[in-house]
Every structure is written in C-alpha cells, then in structure tokens.
Motif scaffolding. Sequence first.
Motif, PDB file in Angstrom:
ATOM      1  N   ARG A 155       8.034 -18.116 -36.219  1.00  0.00           N
ATOM      2  CA  ARG A 155       6.242 -17.183 -36.538  1.00  0.00           C
ATOM      3  C   ARG A 155       6.138 -18.384 -38.607  1.00  0.00           C
ATOM      4  NH1 ARG A 155      10.112 -11.855 -38.229  1.00  0.00           N
ATOM      5  NH2 ARG A 155       8.602 -10.465 -36.712  1.00  0.00           N
ATOM      6  N   ARG A 156       6.489 -20.017 -38.317  1.00  0.00           N
ATOM      7  CA  ARG A 156       6.643 -20.889 -39.203  1.00  0.00           C
ATOM      8  C   ARG A 156       5.836 -21.559 -38.002  1.00  0.00           C
ATOM      9  NH1 ARG A 156      11.999 -22.700 -42.286  1.00  0.00           N
ATOM     10  NH2 ARG A 156      10.301 -24.452 -42.714  1.00  0.00           N
ATOM     11  N   ALA A 157       6.159 -22.104 -36.795  1.00  0.00           N
ATOM     12  CA  ALA A 157       5.725 -22.769 -36.031  1.00  0.00           C
ATOM     13  C   ALA A 157       4.212 -21.613 -35.613  1.00  0.00           C
ATOM     14  CB  ALA A 157       6.314 -22.964 -34.528  1.00  0.00           C
ATOM     15  N   HIS A 158       4.110 -20.725 -35.606  1.00  0.00           N
ATOM     16  CA  HIS A 158       2.824 -20.876 -35.096  1.00  0.00           C
ATOM     17  C   HIS A 158       1.775 -20.494 -36.262  1.00  0.00           C
ATOM     18  CE1 HIS A 158      -0.297 -16.596 -34.932  1.00  0.00           C
ATOM     19  NE2 HIS A 158       0.250 -16.725 -33.786  1.00  0.00           N
ATOM     20  N   GLY A 189       7.685 -13.822 -27.235  1.00  0.00           N
ATOM     21  CA  GLY A 189       6.367 -13.610 -27.896  1.00  0.00           C
ATOM     22  C   GLY A 189       5.742 -14.582 -28.282  1.00  0.00           C
ATOM     23  N   TYR A 190       6.043 -15.439 -29.433  1.00  0.00           N
ATOM     24  CA  TYR A 190       5.130 -16.622 -29.725  1.00  0.00           C
ATOM     25  C   TYR A 190       5.755 -17.731 -29.048  1.00  0.00           C
ATOM     26  CZ  TYR A 190       5.927 -14.104 -34.510  1.00  0.00           C
ATOM     27  OH  TYR A 190       5.980 -12.697 -34.854  1.00  0.00           O
ATOM     28  N   ALA A 191       6.113 -17.790 -27.921  1.00  0.00           N
ATOM     29  CA  ALA A 191       6.144 -19.703 -26.933  1.00  0.00           C
ATOM     30  C   ALA A 191       4.691 -18.984 -26.263  1.00  0.00           C
ATOM     31  CB  ALA A 191       6.934 -19.332 -26.291  1.00  0.00           C
ATOM     32  N   ASP A 192       4.353 -20.830 -26.328  1.00  0.00           N
ATOM     33  CA  ASP A 192       3.100 -21.455 -25.906  1.00  0.00           C
ATOM     34  C   ASP A 192       3.524 -22.087 -23.706  1.00  0.00           C
ATOM     35  OD1 ASP A 192       1.454 -21.716 -27.730  1.00  0.00           O
ATOM     36  OD2 ASP A 192       2.350 -22.897 -29.013  1.00  0.00           O
ATOM     37  N   LEU A 193       4.644 -21.544 -24.201  1.00  0.00           N
ATOM     38  CA  LEU A 193       5.934 -22.943 -22.772  1.00  0.00           C
ATOM     39  C   LEU A 193       6.532 -22.118 -22.745  1.00  0.00           C
ATOM     40  CD1 LEU A 193       5.717 -25.338 -20.761  1.00  0.00           C
ATOM     41  CD2 LEU A 193       6.103 -26.596 -22.532  1.00  0.00           C
ATOM     42  N   VAL A 194       6.887 -21.476 -21.587  1.00  0.00           N
ATOM     43  CA  VAL A 194       8.081 -20.777 -21.333  1.00  0.00           C
ATOM     44  C   VAL A 194       8.914 -21.572 -19.549  1.00  0.00           C
ATOM     45  CG1 VAL A 194       9.822 -18.090 -20.857  1.00  0.00           C
ATOM     46  CG2 VAL A 194       7.846 -18.646 -22.544  1.00  0.00           C
ATOM     47  N   PHE A 195      10.482 -21.819 -19.519  1.00  0.00           N
ATOM     48  CA  PHE A 195      10.961 -21.191 -19.079  1.00  0.00           C
ATOM     49  C   PHE A 195      11.927 -20.515 -18.067  1.00  0.00           C
ATOM     50  CE2 PHE A 195       9.565 -25.698 -20.908  1.00  0.00           C
ATOM     51  CZ  PHE A 195       9.426 -26.699 -19.836  1.00  0.00           C
ATOM     52  N   GLY A 196      12.182 -20.363 -17.054  1.00  0.00           N
ATOM     53  CA  GLY A 196      13.047 -19.321 -16.845  1.00  0.00           C
ATOM     54  C   GLY A 196      13.174 -19.119 -15.139  1.00  0.00           C
ATOM     55  N   SER A 197      14.224 -19.067 -14.844  1.00  0.00           N
ATOM     56  CA  SER A 197      14.345 -19.110 -12.998  1.00  0.00           C
ATOM     57  C   SER A 197      13.831 -17.449 -12.800  1.00  0.00           C
ATOM     58  CB  SER A 197      15.790 -18.465 -13.185  1.00  0.00           C
ATOM     59  OG  SER A 197      15.967 -17.732 -13.507  1.00  0.00           O
ATOM     60  N   PRO A 198      13.797 -17.241 -11.551  1.00  0.00           N
ATOM     61  CA  PRO A 198      12.621 -15.848 -11.696  1.00  0.00           C
ATOM     62  C   PRO A 198      13.325 -14.511 -11.670  1.00  0.00           C
ATOM     63  CG  PRO A 198      13.099 -17.057  -9.243  1.00  0.00           C
ATOM     64  CD  PRO A 198      13.754 -18.063 -10.553  1.00  0.00           C
ATOM     65  N   GLU A 199      14.814 -14.711 -11.761  1.00  0.00           N
ATOM     66  CA  GLU A 199      15.588 -13.329 -12.209  1.00  0.00           C
ATOM     67  C   GLU A 199      15.451 -13.226 -14.165  1.00  0.00           C
ATOM     68  OE1 GLU A 199      17.351 -14.491  -8.261  1.00  0.00           O
ATOM     69  OE2 GLU A 199      16.827 -15.863 -10.333  1.00  0.00           O
ATOM     70  N   GLU A 200      15.249 -14.993 -14.888  1.00  0.00           N
ATOM     71  CA  GLU A 200      15.977 -14.353 -16.226  1.00  0.00           C
ATOM     72  C   GLU A 200      13.872 -14.467 -16.488  1.00  0.00           C
ATOM     73  OE1 GLU A 200      18.274 -17.951 -17.632  1.00  0.00           O
ATOM     74  OE2 GLU A 200      16.195 -18.229 -16.675  1.00  0.00           O
ATOM     75  N   ILE A 201      12.991 -14.436 -15.881  1.00  0.00           N
ATOM     76  CA  ILE A 201      11.139 -13.975 -16.260  1.00  0.00           C
ATOM     77  C   ILE A 201      11.362 -13.077 -16.391  1.00  0.00           C
ATOM     78  CG2 ILE A 201       8.981 -14.349 -15.477  1.00  0.00           C
ATOM     79  CD1 ILE A 201      10.304 -16.737 -17.047  1.00  0.00           C
ATOM     80  N   ALA A 202      11.606 -11.550 -15.299  1.00  0.00           N
ATOM     81  CA  ALA A 202      12.096 -11.232 -15.121  1.00  0.00           C
ATOM     82  C   ALA A 202      12.301  -9.728 -16.323  1.00  0.00           C
ATOM     83  CB  ALA A 202      12.407 -10.114 -13.503  1.00  0.00           C
ATOM     84  N   LEU A 203      13.564 -10.616 -16.537  1.00  0.00           N
ATOM     85  CA  LEU A 203      14.396 -10.164 -17.365  1.00  0.00           C
ATOM     86  C   LEU A 203      13.419  -9.792 -18.529  1.00  0.00           C
ATOM     87  CD1 LEU A 203      17.300  -9.189 -18.646  1.00  0.00           C
ATOM     88  CD2 LEU A 203      17.604 -11.717 -19.787  1.00  0.00           C
ATOM     89  N   VAL A 204      12.536 -10.620 -19.103  1.00  0.00           N
ATOM     90  CA  VAL A 204      12.177 -10.018 -20.144  1.00  0.00           C
ATOM     91  C   VAL A 204      10.237 -10.207 -20.221  1.00  0.00           C
ATOM     92  CG1 VAL A 204      13.352 -12.127 -21.908  1.00  0.00           C
ATOM     93  CG2 VAL A 204      10.955 -12.726 -20.244  1.00  0.00           C
ATOM     94  N   SER A 205      10.194  -9.750 -18.591  1.00  0.00           N
ATOM     95  CA  SER A 205       8.563  -9.553 -18.597  1.00  0.00           C
ATOM     96  C   SER A 205       8.475  -7.913 -18.642  1.00  0.00           C
ATOM     97  CB  SER A 205       8.817  -9.073 -16.598  1.00  0.00           C
ATOM     98  OG  SER A 205       7.818  -8.205 -16.675  1.00  0.00           O
ATOM     99  N   PRO A 206       7.360  -7.598 -19.332  1.00  0.00           N
ATOM    100  CA  PRO A 206       7.337  -6.215 -20.120  1.00  0.00           C
ATOM    101  C   PRO A 206       7.163  -5.057 -19.121  1.00  0.00           C
ATOM    102  CG  PRO A 206       4.604  -7.245 -19.785  1.00  0.00           C
ATOM    103  CD  PRO A 206       6.236  -8.506 -19.554  1.00  0.00           C
TER     104      PRO A 206
END
Length: 333
Positions: A155-158, A189-206
């Motif tokens: 939040r401070r970064a944003h 929710g505040y990230a501009d750049l996100v790294f992850g495996s396909p499974e990790e991206i799916a984990l936080v997908s809405p």
Amino acid sequence: MANTSGSVLTLGETMGLFSGAQTGSFAHVAQTTIGIGGAESNVAVGLARLGIPVSWVGRVGDDSLGNRVVREIRGEGVDVRATLDPDVPTGLMLKEFRGRGTSRVTYYRSNSAGSRLSPADIAAGVVENASLVHLTGITPLLSESARRTCLSVVRRAHDAGVRVSLDINYRCSLAEPGVAAEAIGEVCGYADLVFGSPEEIALVSPVSQLREGTSFGTTSAEAIAGLVRSFDPDGRREVVVKRGAFGATSVNGGASVTAAGHTVDVVDTVGAGDAFVAGYLSGDVQGWTIEQKLARANACGALMCTIPGDWEASPTPAELDEFLDSGADPVQR
C-alpha cells in the motif's frame, strides 16, 4: 515519488540452512554443511551480483545463525536492514539430497524471528525511495503480523508510485490452498509484475474453478494465455509464467512472449526460481525488452541448478555472457 535509480527493496524471512554433506536421509547422513537461505534474500543476492542496488529487510534471532544471515547477505553487497530479535530464534531449514537433482527441504520456522516481521520494521522512506518492491507469497503466510507487513508495504508502494513485484511461490506447508489464495491474493491485488508457475497463477485467479485439481503439465501457449486472461482480465499486469526446463512466458497487455529454457546437468533445483526472478527484475529496472528479460532470467535459473545451494550459483554478468556465448553449455572447455 518513486525513485528512478533502479534500486530494489525486498523483505522476508531468511533462515539457517543445514544441508546433508552426502546423498541420503538425515536418519543416516553423518555430516552437514551450514549456510543460509530465503527466497527474498536469494533474489537480493542475485540482483546484487548483476549490479543492481538492492536492500533486504528482515528479522533474525540475536543468535549465531542470525549473525551469519546478516553477515552473508551483507557480504554479497546487499544493503541489509535487519532487526535482531532477542526473544525468539532464527528459523531453520534442513535440506536432504535424495538423488542427483532431487532434494527434500524441511522448515522449522514456527514462531521464528522472521515470522514476527511487523510494519514497524519497515523504516520510513525505505519503500518510497525504491524504484521497485519485490515480495513473495511466502511472507504473508508466516503469521498475521507478517501478512499485515506485506499489505502495509504494497500500500505504501502504491501510494508512492513505486512498482510492486510478487513471486507467488506457494508453500503448501504454510497454508492450505484456500487460505493461501486469500492471503496471497490480497498482496497480489497491488502487484504490477507477477511471477508464478501455471498452478500458482491458477491458485490466486479470481476464477475459482481453476484452483480445483487443475493439472497443467507442459502447458500450451494457448492454455497459458487463457490462464493469464482469467487471472488478469484487464491486462493491467505483467505476468511471467515460469515453466522450469520448458522456459517461461511473459504476458503484458495481451502481448505474449515465450522463451525456451536451457538443458543443464541438474545438481540442485532449490533457488532456481529465485535466480530466474532476479534475472528478470535486473532487466526490468533497466528498461529492457521482455525478450531480453526472459533470456537473462532463463539463463540465471539454469546456472543456479548446476551447483548446490540456495544462492551460491547466482551468476554475474560475465558468467552469464560466458554461458550464453558457449551455446548455453555449462561445461567451459
């Protein structure tokens, strides 16, 4: 206003690391080697070796392992801002080598100094004066105070216009998927750049059905593009999908770039993802193209696999040039 100097801030837990000196279980291995390791400090070391100004913030016990953590990271040229906690110990992890390229890591971090990270540990201006802040999904799962710290930092970064990078880096030993998805998703929710495996991206997908038993295997380019659209329907983030030996794909604003990985003689895969992230971020803060960032990141991840340790094989620019000039052959003749 965000700093434009290319400096990076990262924060999280770094622990003492005991690794078996031989292949086998600790039930039988007679000797160990002592080191340190932690995802965020691994990235910090990788960035420092690539010439990027970087700071690491964390808590360690006021004990011998804590002193070692501070000394080792600082010795790599990282600006260390560590709080020494006199009341609880530095966390510990044990690494058993089960075979070439295969290891098992066990963590002893419950109520460790690192888990007591709090917003008060992040000094005024340290976030605001960075050009990029990097976190992982490990830290918000350590404790409620660590979770609050991550949210405070992003939040401070944003508010300061500082870009935020997040490596999802899900650890099932810290939380079950539903809990992890919520905690990591808040930070994401505040990230501009996100790294992850396909499974990790799916984990936080809405799109919740992607969390339920989905297996991505090698994953086609079309499947990755669809996964990223589900995760980031507005296309406002730069999403980097890590696929190990298969390389990586970066999706930014609907444009997708894929780069192949490298084949190396794998000794130890621990830390390869952190080296990949360091390589990518080093190019990001210097304004490189996606193609250039992926090329460096894949080379950093490959080289990390060739030597035991969480960060010891993080390459310098000269070592990367040598590796790539040789046709990505890790054996120099």
